[in-house]
Design a protein around this motif. Structure first.
Motif, PDB file in Angstrom:
ATOM      1  N   SER A  57      53.052 -12.166  60.864  1.00  0.00           N
ATOM      2  CA  SER A  57      51.705 -12.722  61.024  1.00  0.00           C
ATOM      3  C   SER A  57      50.879 -12.519  59.754  1.00  0.00           C
ATOM      4  CB  SER A  57      51.047 -12.086  62.258  1.00  0.00           C
ATOM      5  OG  SER A  57      49.899 -12.790  62.640  1.00  0.00           O
ATOM      6  N   MET A  58      49.829 -11.716  59.801  1.00  0.00           N
ATOM      7  CA  MET A  58      49.029 -11.472  58.604  1.00  0.00           C
ATOM      8  C   MET A  58      49.858 -10.798  57.518  1.00  0.00           C
ATOM      9  SD  MET A  58      45.258  -9.649  58.324  1.00  0.00           S
ATOM     10  CE  MET A  58      45.849  -7.938  58.340  1.00  0.00           C
ATOM     11  N   GLY A  59      50.881 -10.029  57.913  1.00  0.00           N
ATOM     12  CA  GLY A  59      51.771  -9.429  56.929  1.00  0.00           C
ATOM     13  C   GLY A  59      52.588 -10.469  56.190  1.00  0.00           C
ATOM     14  N   GLY A  60      52.994 -11.541  56.884  1.00  0.00           N
ATOM     15  CA  GLY A  60      53.682 -12.632  56.213  1.00  0.00           C
ATOM     16  C   GLY A  60      52.761 -13.357  55.245  1.00  0.00           C
ATOM     17  N   MET A  61      51.507 -13.524  55.640  1.00  0.00           N
ATOM     18  CA  MET A  61      50.519 -14.132  54.747  1.00  0.00           C
ATOM     19  C   MET A  61      50.306 -13.267  53.509  1.00  0.00           C
ATOM     20  SD  MET A  61      47.733 -15.251  57.617  1.00  0.00           S
ATOM     21  CE  MET A  61      48.289 -15.904  59.189  1.00  0.00           C
ATOM     22  N   THR A  62      50.360 -11.956  53.701  1.00  0.00           N
ATOM     23  CA  THR A  62      50.229 -11.025  52.586  1.00  0.00           C
ATOM     24  C   THR A  62      51.340 -11.244  51.561  1.00  0.00           C
ATOM     25  OG1 THR A  62      49.160  -9.373  54.003  1.00  0.00           O
ATOM     26  CG2 THR A  62      50.199  -8.571  51.982  1.00  0.00           C
ATOM     27  N   ILE A  63      52.569 -11.441  52.050  1.00  0.00           N
ATOM     28  CA  ILE A  63      53.693 -11.714  51.153  1.00  0.00           C
ATOM     29  C   ILE A  63      53.471 -13.033  50.418  1.00  0.00           C
ATOM     30  CG2 ILE A  63      56.171 -12.214  51.074  1.00  0.00           C
ATOM     31  CD1 ILE A  63      56.476 -10.301  53.483  1.00  0.00           C
ATOM     32  N   MET A  64      52.958 -14.041  51.118  1.00  0.00           N
ATOM     33  CA  MET A  64      52.669 -15.316  50.463  1.00  0.00           C
ATOM     34  C   MET A  64      51.617 -15.150  49.365  1.00  0.00           C
ATOM     35  SD  MET A  64      52.526 -17.904  53.724  1.00  0.00           S
ATOM     36  CE  MET A  64      53.396 -17.418  55.213  1.00  0.00           C
ATOM     37  N   ALA A  65      50.600 -14.340  49.636  1.00  0.00           N
ATOM     38  CA  ALA A  65      49.565 -14.101  48.627  1.00  0.00           C
ATOM     39  C   ALA A  65      50.160 -13.426  47.401  1.00  0.00           C
ATOM     40  CB  ALA A  65      48.448 -13.248  49.215  1.00  0.00           C
ATOM     41  N   LEU A  66      51.065 -12.471  47.621  1.00  0.00           N
ATOM     42  CA  LEU A  66      51.725 -11.809  46.504  1.00  0.00           C
ATOM     43  C   LEU A  66      52.586 -12.798  45.725  1.00  0.00           C
ATOM     44  CD1 LEU A  66      52.390  -9.175  44.979  1.00  0.00           C
ATOM     45  CD2 LEU A  66      54.283  -8.841  46.593  1.00  0.00           C
ATOM     46  N   ALA A  67      53.295 -13.679  46.434  1.00  0.00           N
ATOM     47  CA  ALA A  67      54.154 -14.666  45.766  1.00  0.00           C
ATOM     48  C   ALA A  67      53.335 -15.620  44.903  1.00  0.00           C
ATOM     49  CB  ALA A  67      54.957 -15.448  46.805  1.00  0.00           C
ATOM     50  N   ALA A  68      52.144 -15.988  45.371  1.00  0.00           N
ATOM     51  CA  ALA A  68      51.295 -16.903  44.611  1.00  0.00           C
ATOM     52  C   ALA A  68      50.689 -16.215  43.390  1.00  0.00           C
ATOM     53  CB  ALA A  68      50.191 -17.457  45.508  1.00  0.00           C
ATOM     54  N   ALA A  69      50.338 -14.928  43.539  1.00  0.00           N
ATOM     55  CA  ALA A  69      49.661 -14.207  42.455  1.00  0.00           C
ATOM     56  C   ALA A  69      50.629 -13.589  41.457  1.00  0.00           C
ATOM     57  CB  ALA A  69      48.758 -13.117  43.040  1.00  0.00           C
ATOM     58  N   ARG A  70      51.814 -13.148  41.945  1.00  0.00           N
ATOM     59  CA  ARG A  70      52.755 -12.431  41.083  1.00  0.00           C
ATOM     60  C   ARG A  70      54.149 -13.048  41.199  1.00  0.00           C
ATOM     61  NH1 ARG A  70      51.521  -7.032  40.266  1.00  0.00           N
ATOM     62  NH2 ARG A  70      53.335  -7.052  38.895  1.00  0.00           N
ATOM     63  N   PRO A  71      54.310 -14.308  40.838  1.00  0.00           N
ATOM     64  CA  PRO A  71      55.615 -14.966  41.020  1.00  0.00           C
ATOM     65  C   PRO A  71      56.727 -14.308  40.227  1.00  0.00           C
ATOM     66  CG  PRO A  71      54.166 -16.302  39.635  1.00  0.00           C
ATOM     67  CD  PRO A  71      53.319 -15.218  40.220  1.00  0.00           C
ATOM     68  N   GLU A  72      56.379 -13.600  39.141  1.00  0.00           N
ATOM     69  CA  GLU A  72      57.420 -12.976  38.307  1.00  0.00           C
ATOM     70  C   GLU A  72      58.174 -11.868  39.043  1.00  0.00           C
ATOM     71  OE1 GLU A  72      53.796 -10.398  37.800  1.00  0.00           O
ATOM     72  OE2 GLU A  72      54.199 -12.553  37.958  1.00  0.00           O
ATOM     73  N   LEU A  73      57.602 -11.352  40.138  1.00  0.00           N
ATOM     74  CA  LEU A  73      58.262 -10.293  40.910  1.00  0.00           C
ATOM     75  C   LEU A  73      59.433 -10.830  41.731  1.00  0.00           C
ATOM     76  CD1 LEU A  73      55.200  -8.258  42.271  1.00  0.00           C
ATOM     77  CD2 LEU A  73      56.709  -7.653  40.371  1.00  0.00           C
TER      78      LEU A  73
END
Length: 311
Positions: free
Chosen positions: A114-130
């Protein structure tokens, strides 16, 4: 730091506090062998906390995986910090802090509900190099890339009116949290049949174990009203559709309950359409709490991702 040890003195789990730049203290729990070949980091949903992942942690630790759970800011044992307003992007920054602290080296697999999955999406958008370097796999459970509370003209009027009503309700609670906190004392407690019926209908499938429903109801009831109301606008504003290219570089599994009312199946299908190489798992007879109702629906893809890294 709290530590549990087994009969042989081998470290089984310990708690660690991660301090963010705005003063939030995020409490994480690390379990499993320190020298494991991969670390799984779990991010829970809105108004829940890290203990929701207990069966998943036990299964993965038994399989030799190192596991980290943590409480989002304002949830569980974690403090709120000074940042205002709360956003999903802020939670993505928190997740980066967690990874940097508890898994600074080696491959990492992320799992968010849920919100934790959205958190991962936010990280993917902000830090794609990870993604593809440090982060080697992701499991998204009962979540959405956006339009969770639809208000646009393309939606039916009844849907838009309900969304506006929800937004105004939580906005009032955000402005007057003490009123909502006092009001909660007038509601039936988490163990009352009426409350349990509401939780079951909203979050679970028709045949959910009553014990699991009660555990979830207690978790929800314990969440501070400042957290309940304060994060709702963040869920409304969350929009990462079209910004998930980084997730296309690694294996992704999407898990959803067929009876999910909060993040209906259409949201997972939209994610799968944006990530055509992802694997979509639909759990029959389960609701939004599919990770609780059917833990193996999440454990199985996590084991697969971890095995790929250990091979």
């Amino acid at each position: 730091m709290a530590t549990d040890t087994g009969d042989t003195g081998t470290l089984l789990r310990h708690d660690i506090t991660i301090h963010t730049g705005d003063g939030a203290a995020l409490v994480a729990r690390v379990a499993g062998a320190p020298d494991a070949s991969v670390t799984v980091v779990f991010a829970h949903g809105w108004t829940l906390h890290g203990e929701v992942w207990r069966p998943h942690v036990e299964a993965l630790v038994a399989a030799g995986v190192r596991v980290v759970t943590y409480d989002h800011r304002g949830h569980g044992r974690s403090t709120a910090g000074r940042a205002s307003p709360w956003t999903i992007d802020l939670l993505g920054d928190d997740l980066a802090d967690v990874i940097d602290t508890v898994a600074p080296e080696g491959p990492v697999v992320l799992c968010g509900h849920s919100m934790g999955g959205m958190t991962i999406m936010a990280l993917a958008a902000a830090r794609p190099e990870l993604f593809g370097s440090r982060i080697t796999g992701v499991v998204l459970v009962g979540t959405s890339a956006g339009d969770l509370v639809p208000t646009g003209r393309g939606f039916p009027a009844s849907v838009r009116l309900r969304s506006v009503a929800q937004t105004r309700f939580f906005a009032f609670g955000q402005r007057y949290p003490r009123v909502f906190t006092r009001g909660r004392t007038l509601l039936p407690g988490p163990d009352r049949p009426r409350h349990l019926r509401i939780v079951r209908r909203s979050l679970f499938g028709p045949d959910a174990d009553p014990i699991l429903v009660r555990e979830c109801a207690r978790m929800l009831f314990a969440a501070p009203m400042t957290t309940v109301c304060g994060f709702f606008p963040a869920l409304v504003r969350h929009d990462k559709a079209g910004a998930l290219a980084a997730l296309g570089t690694i294996p992704v599994h999407i898990v959803v309950g067929a009876h999910d009312r909060l993040t209906p199946l259409a949201h997972s299908r939209a994610l799968a359409a944006e990530l055509p190489d992802a694997t979509l798992h639909i759990a029959p007879d389960c609701g939004h709490m599919v990770c609780t109702e059917r833990p193996d629906s999440v454990i199985a893809p996590l084991r697969e991702l971890c095995a790929d890294r250990a091979a």
